[in-house]
Design an enzyme around this catalytic site. Structure first.
Site, PDB file in Angstrom:
ATOM      1  N   LYS A   1       0.826  -1.214   0.000  1.00 27.52           N
ATOM      2  CA  LYS A   1       0.000   0.000   0.000  1.00 27.52           C
ATOM      3  C   LYS A   1       0.862   1.267   0.000  1.00 27.52           C
ATOM      4  O   LYS A   1       2.061   1.227   0.303  1.00 27.52           O
ATOM      5  CB  LYS A   1      -0.947  -0.046   1.201  1.00 27.52           C
ATOM      6  CG  LYS A   1      -1.942  -1.227   1.131  1.00 27.52           C
ATOM      7  CD  LYS A   1      -2.988  -1.158   2.224  1.00 27.52           C
ATOM      8  CE  LYS A   1      -3.963  -2.315   2.122  1.00 27.52           C
ATOM      9  NZ  LYS A   1      -5.067  -2.225   3.115  1.00 27.52           N
TER      10      LYS A   1
ATOM     11  N   TYR B   1     -12.295  -2.093  -4.556  1.00 27.50           N
ATOM     12  CA  TYR B   1     -12.813  -2.220  -3.187  1.00 27.50           C
ATOM     13  C   TYR B   1     -14.342  -2.145  -3.135  1.00 27.50           C
ATOM     14  O   TYR B   1     -14.906  -1.813  -2.091  1.00 27.50           O
ATOM     15  CB  TYR B   1     -12.206  -1.133  -2.299  1.00 27.50           C
ATOM     16  CG  TYR B   1     -10.821  -1.465  -1.766  1.00 27.50           C
ATOM     17  CD1 TYR B   1     -10.610  -2.548  -0.909  1.00 27.50           C
ATOM     18  CD2 TYR B   1      -9.723  -0.682  -2.096  1.00 27.50           C
ATOM     19  CE1 TYR B   1      -9.345  -2.842  -0.407  1.00 27.50           C
ATOM     20  CE2 TYR B   1      -8.446  -0.973  -1.597  1.00 27.50           C
ATOM     21  CZ  TYR B   1      -8.277  -2.053  -0.750  1.00 27.50           C
ATOM     22  OH  TYR B   1      -7.022  -2.344  -0.244  1.00 27.50           O
TER      23      TYR B   1
ATOM     24  N   PHE C   1     -15.507   3.391   6.485  1.00 27.05           N
ATOM     25  CA  PHE C   1     -14.101   3.642   6.145  1.00 27.05           C
ATOM     26  C   PHE C   1     -13.847   3.724   4.638  1.00 27.05           C
ATOM     27  O   PHE C   1     -12.708   3.942   4.212  1.00 27.05           O
ATOM     28  CB  PHE C   1     -13.194   2.576   6.784  1.00 27.05           C
ATOM     29  CG  PHE C   1     -13.447   1.151   6.320  1.00 27.05           C
ATOM     30  CD1 PHE C   1     -12.897   0.669   5.142  1.00 27.05           C
ATOM     31  CD2 PHE C   1     -14.225   0.290   7.088  1.00 27.05           C
ATOM     32  CE1 PHE C   1     -13.112  -0.639   4.722  1.00 27.05           C
ATOM     33  CE2 PHE C   1     -14.444  -1.032   6.675  1.00 27.05           C
ATOM     34  CZ  PHE C   1     -13.891  -1.481   5.487  1.00 27.05           C
TER      35      PHE C   1
ATOM     36  N   ARG D   1      -2.466 -14.566   4.498  1.00 25.59           N
ATOM     37  CA  ARG D   1      -3.185 -13.813   5.535  1.00 25.59           C
ATOM     38  C   ARG D   1      -2.476 -13.998   6.885  1.00 25.59           C
ATOM     39  O   ARG D   1      -2.429 -13.076   7.695  1.00 25.59           O
ATOM     40  CB  ARG D   1      -4.651 -14.271   5.635  1.00 25.59           C
ATOM     41  CG  ARG D   1      -5.507 -13.950   4.422  1.00 25.59           C
ATOM     42  CD  ARG D   1      -5.832 -12.484   4.238  1.00 25.59           C
ATOM     43  NE  ARG D   1      -6.524 -11.884   5.344  1.00 25.59           N
ATOM     44  CZ  ARG D   1      -7.279 -10.782   5.245  1.00 25.59           C
ATOM     45  NH1 ARG D   1      -7.440 -10.182   4.061  1.00 25.59           N
ATOM     46  NH2 ARG D   1      -7.842 -10.259   6.289  1.00 25.59           N
TER      47      ARG D   1
ATOM     48  N   THR E   1      -5.996  -7.101  10.418  1.00 24.72           N
ATOM     49  CA  THR E   1      -6.253  -5.805   9.780  1.00 24.72           C
ATOM     50  C   THR E   1      -5.784  -4.656  10.662  1.00 24.72           C
ATOM     51  O   THR E   1      -5.151  -3.711  10.182  1.00 24.72           O
ATOM     52  CB  THR E   1      -7.774  -5.651   9.508  1.00 24.72           C
ATOM     53  OG1 THR E   1      -8.242  -6.804   8.819  1.00 24.72           O
ATOM     54  CG2 THR E   1      -8.061  -4.399   8.699  1.00 24.72           C
TER      55      THR E   1
ATOM     56  N   ARG F   1       2.085  -6.621   8.886  1.00 20.82           N
ATOM     57  CA  ARG F   1       1.352  -5.467   9.410  1.00 20.82           C
ATOM     58  C   ARG F   1       1.878  -5.030  10.770  1.00 20.82           C
ATOM     59  O   ARG F   1       1.935  -3.838  11.069  1.00 20.82           O
ATOM     60  CB  ARG F   1      -0.146  -5.778   9.447  1.00 20.82           C
ATOM     61  CG  ARG F   1      -0.772  -5.677   8.050  1.00 20.82           C
ATOM     62  CD  ARG F   1      -2.178  -6.200   8.008  1.00 20.82           C
ATOM     63  NE  ARG F   1      -2.867  -5.813   6.767  1.00 20.82           N
ATOM     64  CZ  ARG F   1      -4.040  -6.297   6.404  1.00 20.82           C
ATOM     65  NH1 ARG F   1      -4.667  -7.195   7.158  1.00 20.82           N
ATOM     66  NH2 ARG F   1      -4.601  -5.902   5.275  1.00 20.82           N
TER      67      ARG F   1
ATOM     68  N   ASN G   1      -2.278   0.055   6.654  1.00 19.47           N
ATOM     69  CA  ASN G   1      -1.750  -1.190   7.219  1.00 19.47           C
ATOM     70  C   ASN G   1      -0.806  -1.943   6.273  1.00 19.47           C
ATOM     71  O   ASN G   1      -0.652  -3.162   6.373  1.00 19.47           O
ATOM     72  CB  ASN G   1      -2.890  -2.075   7.731  1.00 19.47           C
ATOM     73  CG  ASN G   1      -3.885  -2.425   6.643  1.00 19.47           C
ATOM     74  OD1 ASN G   1      -3.689  -2.086   5.487  1.00 19.47           O
ATOM     75  ND2 ASN G   1      -4.941  -3.119   7.009  1.00 19.47           N
TER      76      ASN G   1
ATOM     77  N   HIS H   1      -2.179  -5.495   1.396  1.00 21.11           N
ATOM     78  CA  HIS H   1      -3.461  -6.164   1.157  1.00 21.11           C
ATOM     79  C   HIS H   1      -3.177  -7.621   0.858  1.00 21.11           C
ATOM     80  O   HIS H   1      -2.180  -7.949   0.221  1.00 21.11           O
ATOM     81  CB  HIS H   1      -4.162  -5.531  -0.059  1.00 21.11           C
ATOM     82  CG  HIS H   1      -5.317  -6.339  -0.576  1.00 21.11           C
ATOM     83  ND1 HIS H   1      -6.581  -6.236  -0.047  1.00 21.11           N
ATOM     84  CD2 HIS H   1      -5.384  -7.293  -1.545  1.00 21.11           C
ATOM     85  CE1 HIS H   1      -7.392  -7.084  -0.685  1.00 21.11           C
ATOM     86  NE2 HIS H   1      -6.687  -7.733  -1.602  1.00 21.11           N
TER      87      HIS H   1
ATOM     88  N   GLU I   1      -9.187 -10.441  -8.103  1.00 19.05           N
ATOM     89  CA  GLU I   1      -8.232  -9.350  -7.880  1.00 19.05           C
ATOM     90  C   GLU I   1      -7.016  -9.483  -8.806  1.00 19.05           C
ATOM     91  O   GLU I   1      -6.514  -8.482  -9.327  1.00 19.05           O
ATOM     92  CB  GLU I   1      -7.837  -9.327  -6.403  1.00 19.05           C
ATOM     93  CG  GLU I   1      -9.029  -8.939  -5.517  1.00 19.05           C
ATOM     94  CD  GLU I   1      -8.774  -9.086  -4.027  1.00 19.05           C
ATOM     95  OE1 GLU I   1      -7.664  -9.538  -3.628  1.00 19.05           O
ATOM     96  OE2 GLU I   1      -9.681  -8.749  -3.244  1.00 19.05           O
TER      97      GLU I   1
HETATM   98  N1  UDP Z   1      -9.901  -0.330   6.753  1.00 16.44           N
HETATM   99  C1  UDP Z   1     -10.002   0.886   7.395  1.00 16.44           C
HETATM  100  N2  UDP Z   1     -10.756   0.964   8.547  1.00 16.44           N
HETATM  101  C2  UDP Z   1     -11.431  -0.105   9.047  1.00 16.44           C
HETATM  102  C3  UDP Z   1     -11.337  -1.337   8.387  1.00 16.44           C
HETATM  103  C4  UDP Z   1     -10.571  -1.424   7.238  1.00 16.44           C
HETATM  104  O1  UDP Z   1      -9.431   1.889   6.962  1.00 16.44           O
HETATM  105  O2  UDP Z   1     -12.106   0.033  10.096  1.00 16.44           O
HETATM  106  C5  UDP Z   1      -9.087  -0.434   5.529  1.00 16.44           C
HETATM  107  C6  UDP Z   1      -7.764  -1.162   5.769  1.00 16.44           C
HETATM  108  O3  UDP Z   1      -6.776  -0.565   4.920  1.00 16.44           O
HETATM  109  C7  UDP Z   1      -8.103  -2.572   5.320  1.00 16.44           C
HETATM  110  C8  UDP Z   1      -9.035  -2.298   4.132  1.00 16.44           C
HETATM  111  O4  UDP Z   1      -9.797  -1.165   4.549  1.00 16.44           O
HETATM  112  O5  UDP Z   1      -6.947  -3.310   4.977  1.00 16.44           O
HETATM  113  C9  UDP Z   1      -9.952  -3.435   3.756  1.00 16.44           C
HETATM  114  O6  UDP Z   1     -10.658  -3.847   4.921  1.00 16.44           O
HETATM  115  P1  UDP Z   1     -10.874  -5.385   5.252  1.00 16.44           P
HETATM  116  O7  UDP Z   1     -11.891  -5.481   6.341  1.00 16.44           O
HETATM  117  O8  UDP Z   1     -11.133  -6.142   3.998  1.00 16.44           O
HETATM  118  O9  UDP Z   1      -9.463  -5.812   5.881  1.00 16.44           O
HETATM  119  P2  UDP Z   1      -8.295  -6.741   5.286  1.00 16.44           P
HETATM  120  O10 UDP Z   1      -8.946  -7.834   4.483  1.00 16.44           O
HETATM  121  O11 UDP Z   1      -7.427  -5.838   4.445  1.00 16.44           O
HETATM  122  O12 UDP Z   1      -7.563  -7.264   6.485  1.00 16.44           O
HETATM  123 MG    MG Z   2     -10.277  -7.716   2.920  1.00 16.55          MG
END
Ligand code: UDP
Ligand code: MG
Length: 140
Positions: free
Chosen positions: A11, A51, A59, A87, A93, A104, A114, A117, A128
């Site tokens: 990112k 997204y 968010f 993951r 996250t 992360r 974070n 992705h 994707e």
């Molecule tokens: N994100 C954020 N605030 C939140 C949750 C997610 O800014 O409360 C952002 C963060 O960059 C995250 C992305 O949105 O990686 C996608 O969210 P997701 O829940 O899919 O998390 P991930 O799969 O990336 O762990």
């Molecule tokens: Mg996700």
């Protein structure tokens, strides 16, 4: 060559602060093979499409602004059980909840910024990877 793959993005916060190399090294050292890799600057429309699953969430707008704030590195990574294993390598996250040694935990600066992705399912990994890479680039 692993038959299974996932899709990842380094990112903008991590690219901007020179963490691309260290993150790629960690990914390689953890046994993932890089099948395809490219640096791109997403438009707002592209980020909203990528997204789209998060459209309407609190968010979403901040996430789009962040993900279009600078170049990102997109890649396809191969490993057995790639989605789940990656993951695990990236961690939760919310970096404050991410396990020690995860990408992360080391490189995230907030829940939003974070650092990386990782696809959350094999189905989304296909979607994707197809979003960013053509068949020509996926030569393996
Ligand atoms: N994100 C954020 N605030 C939140 C949750 C997610 O800014 O409360 C952002 C963060 O960059 C995250 C992305 O949105 O990686 C996608 O969210 P997701 O829940 O899919 O998390 P991930 O799969 O990336 O762990
Ligand atoms: Mg996700």
């Amino acid at each position: 060559m692993y038959s299974d793959f996932t899709f990842s993005i380094i990112k903008p916060n991590a690219v901007r602060t020179g963490k691309t190399g260290p993150i790629l090294a960690l990914i390689n050292e953890s046994g993932f093979e890089i099948e395809a890799l490219r640096m791109v600057r997403m438009t707002v429309a592209q980020a909203e499409s990528f997204y789209s699953i998060h459209k309407g969430k609190s968010f979403f707008d901040g996430l789009i602004e962040f993900m279009t704030s600078g170049p990102v590195v997109v890649m396809i990574l191969r490993h057995d059980n790639a989605v789940e294993e990656f993951r695990k390598l990236i961690g939760a996250t919310d970096p404050s909840k991410a396990a020690p040694g995860t990408i992360r935990k080391i490189y995230a600066v907030s829940v939003q910024m974070n650092a990386v992705h990782g696809s959350d399912s094999a189905e989304n990994a296909v979607r994707e990877a197809d979003f960013f890479f053509s068949g020509v680039e996926r030569f393996h």
